[in-house]
Design an enzyme around this catalytic site. Structure first.
Site, PDB file in Angstrom:
ATOM      1  N   ASN A  44       0.821  -1.202   0.000  1.00 56.10           N
ATOM      2  CA  ASN A  44       0.000   0.000   0.000  1.00 56.10           C
ATOM      3  C   ASN A  44       0.860   1.259   0.000  1.00 56.10           C
ATOM      4  O   ASN A  44       1.979   1.266   0.504  1.00 56.10           O
ATOM      5  CB  ASN A  44      -1.036   0.002   1.138  1.00 56.10           C
ATOM      6  CG  ASN A  44      -0.454  -0.170   2.518  1.00 56.10           C
ATOM      7  OD1 ASN A  44       0.570  -0.805   2.703  1.00 56.10           O
ATOM      8  ND2 ASN A  44      -1.118   0.392   3.518  1.00 56.10           N
ATOM      9  N   GLU A  46       0.289   5.169   0.758  1.00 60.75           N
ATOM     10  CA  GLU A  46      -0.611   6.212   1.253  1.00 60.75           C
ATOM     11  C   GLU A  46      -0.198   7.590   0.750  1.00 60.75           C
ATOM     12  O   GLU A  46       0.896   7.782   0.214  1.00 60.75           O
ATOM     13  CB  GLU A  46      -0.640   6.188   2.797  1.00 60.75           C
ATOM     14  CG  GLU A  46      -1.332   4.941   3.326  1.00 60.75           C
ATOM     15  CD  GLU A  46      -1.489   4.929   4.835  1.00 60.75           C
ATOM     16  OE1 GLU A  46      -2.232   4.066   5.323  1.00 60.75           O
ATOM     17  OE2 GLU A  46      -0.885   5.764   5.526  1.00 60.75           O
ATOM     18  N   ASN A  47      -1.103   8.523   0.962  1.00 61.85           N
ATOM     19  CA  ASN A  47      -0.895   9.891   0.499  1.00 61.85           C
ATOM     20  C   ASN A  47      -1.427  10.830   1.567  1.00 61.85           C
ATOM     21  O   ASN A  47      -2.409  10.498   2.248  1.00 61.85           O
ATOM     22  CB  ASN A  47      -1.654  10.079  -0.827  1.00 61.85           C
ATOM     23  CG  ASN A  47      -1.384  11.417  -1.460  1.00 61.85           C
ATOM     24  OD1 ASN A  47      -1.992  12.414  -1.104  1.00 61.85           O
ATOM     25  ND2 ASN A  47      -0.465  11.450  -2.393  1.00 61.85           N
ATOM     26  N   ALA A  48      -0.815  11.990   1.692  1.00 58.99           N
ATOM     27  CA  ALA A  48      -1.234  12.957   2.700  1.00 58.99           C
ATOM     28  C   ALA A  48      -2.700  13.350   2.550  1.00 58.99           C
ATOM     29  O   ALA A  48      -3.348  13.752   3.509  1.00 58.99           O
ATOM     30  CB  ALA A  48      -0.348  14.202   2.639  1.00 58.99           C
ATOM     31  N   TYR A  50      -4.979  11.273   2.032  1.00 55.70           N
ATOM     32  CA  TYR A  50      -5.691  10.053   2.461  1.00 55.70           C
ATOM     33  C   TYR A  50      -6.493   9.389   1.344  1.00 55.70           C
ATOM     34  O   TYR A  50      -6.285   8.231   1.036  1.00 55.70           O
ATOM     35  CB  TYR A  50      -6.621  10.333   3.646  1.00 55.70           C
ATOM     36  CG  TYR A  50      -5.908  10.530   4.959  1.00 55.70           C
ATOM     37  CD1 TYR A  50      -4.668  11.157   5.023  1.00 55.70           C
ATOM     38  CD2 TYR A  50      -6.474  10.108   6.164  1.00 55.70           C
ATOM     39  CE1 TYR A  50      -4.013  11.346   6.225  1.00 55.70           C
ATOM     40  CE2 TYR A  50      -5.816  10.296   7.367  1.00 55.70           C
ATOM     41  CZ  TYR A  50      -4.596  10.923   7.399  1.00 55.70           C
ATOM     42  OH  TYR A  50      -3.961  11.112   8.586  1.00 55.70           O
ATOM     43  N   CYS A  55      -4.075   0.875  -2.723  1.00 59.06           N
ATOM     44  CA  CYS A  55      -3.994  -0.381  -1.981  1.00 59.06           C
ATOM     45  C   CYS A  55      -2.929  -1.291  -2.598  1.00 59.06           C
ATOM     46  O   CYS A  55      -2.602  -1.177  -3.781  1.00 59.06           O
ATOM     47  CB  CYS A  55      -5.324  -1.118  -2.014  1.00 59.06           C
ATOM     48  SG  CYS A  55      -6.657  -0.261  -1.169  1.00 59.06           S
ATOM     49  N   GLU A  57      -3.147  -4.401  -3.443  1.00 57.27           N
ATOM     50  CA  GLU A  57      -3.666  -5.210  -4.551  1.00 57.27           C
ATOM     51  C   GLU A  57      -3.668  -4.398  -5.844  1.00 57.27           C
ATOM     52  O   GLU A  57      -3.314  -4.890  -6.912  1.00 57.27           O
ATOM     53  CB  GLU A  57      -5.103  -5.676  -4.255  1.00 57.27           C
ATOM     54  CG  GLU A  57      -5.253  -6.499  -2.984  1.00 57.27           C
ATOM     55  CD  GLU A  57      -5.579  -5.645  -1.762  1.00 57.27           C
ATOM     56  OE1 GLU A  57      -4.961  -4.567  -1.574  1.00 57.27           O
ATOM     57  OE2 GLU A  57      -6.449  -6.060  -0.987  1.00 57.27           O
ATOM     58  N   CYS A  96     -10.353  -4.612   0.136  1.00 53.82           N
ATOM     59  CA  CYS A  96     -11.431  -3.635   0.297  1.00 53.82           C
ATOM     60  C   CYS A  96     -12.376  -3.721  -0.905  1.00 53.82           C
ATOM     61  O   CYS A  96     -12.085  -4.393  -1.901  1.00 53.82           O
ATOM     62  CB  CYS A  96     -10.853  -2.226   0.448  1.00 53.82           C
ATOM     63  SG  CYS A  96     -10.284  -1.477  -1.103  1.00 53.82           S
ATOM     64  N   CYS A  99     -10.814  -2.805  -4.287  1.00 55.62           N
ATOM     65  CA  CYS A  99      -9.904  -3.832  -4.803  1.00 55.62           C
ATOM     66  C   CYS A  99     -10.671  -5.050  -5.309  1.00 55.62           C
ATOM     67  O   CYS A  99     -10.265  -5.674  -6.287  1.00 55.62           O
ATOM     68  CB  CYS A  99      -8.895  -4.234  -3.744  1.00 55.62           C
ATOM     69  SG  CYS A  99      -7.637  -2.960  -3.511  1.00 55.62           S
TER      70      CYS A  99
HETATM   71 ZN   LIG Z   1      -8.149  -1.975  -1.556  1.00 53.75          ZN
END
Ligand SMILES: [Zn+2]
Length: 143
Positions: A44, A46-48, A50, A55, A57, A96, A99
């Site tokens: 994964n 992430e980014n500031a 959000y 993800c 996957e 999720c 995904c």
């Molecule tokens: Zn996902």
């Protein structure tokens, strides 16, 4: 547990080590088994902001696609958990909703009800995509 599936799940656990997850501290790794038995991994990112987080996957599937291997994906393993505890939870970490939809695209392209191996403390639980995303929308719906 087949040796190949164990190797795939371990690859997902290992991939989580490269997660960029400074906001949630929740590290996820994904590993794809290709038809030639090669493994493609993702973690994964992430980014500031959000909401722009990618993800594991999604990263792995995009990586396989950019290598010309989208249609070669046969199985997927997913492992997640707080940093240092990936794959150690009592319950399996499943993809999720977004995904599941992305995996559905691969499943339809390959005409395969892709097995998704979800890691947990005592091993993994395998779900078919049709169990994770029943009645999903896919390429066939656009015909
Ligand atoms: Zn996902």
């Amino acid at each position: 547990m087949s040796a190949m599936t164990k190797r795939l799940v371990q690859a997902a656990i290992d991939a989580a080590k490269s997660a960029y997850a400074p906001y949630s501290n929740f590290h996820v790794g994904a590993a794809l088994l290709l038809d030639n038995h090669e493994i493609v991994t993702g973690s994964n990112f992430e980014n500031a902001s959000y909401g722009m987080t990618l993800c594991a996957e999604t990263v792995a599937i995009s990586k396989a696609n950019s290598d010309g291997q989208l249609r070669a994906i046969r199985e997927i393993a997913v492992a997640g958990g707080l940093a240092g505890h990936v794959g150690a939870g009592a319950d399996p970490i499943t993809p999720c909703g977004r995904c599941r939809q992305i995996i559905k695209e691969v499943a339809d392209l390959t005409d395969t009800d892709i097995p998704v191996h979800c890691a947990h403390a005592t091993g993994y639980t395998t779900f078919r995509l049709s169990e994770l995303l029943p009645h999903g929308f896919g390429p066939a719906n656009l015909k």
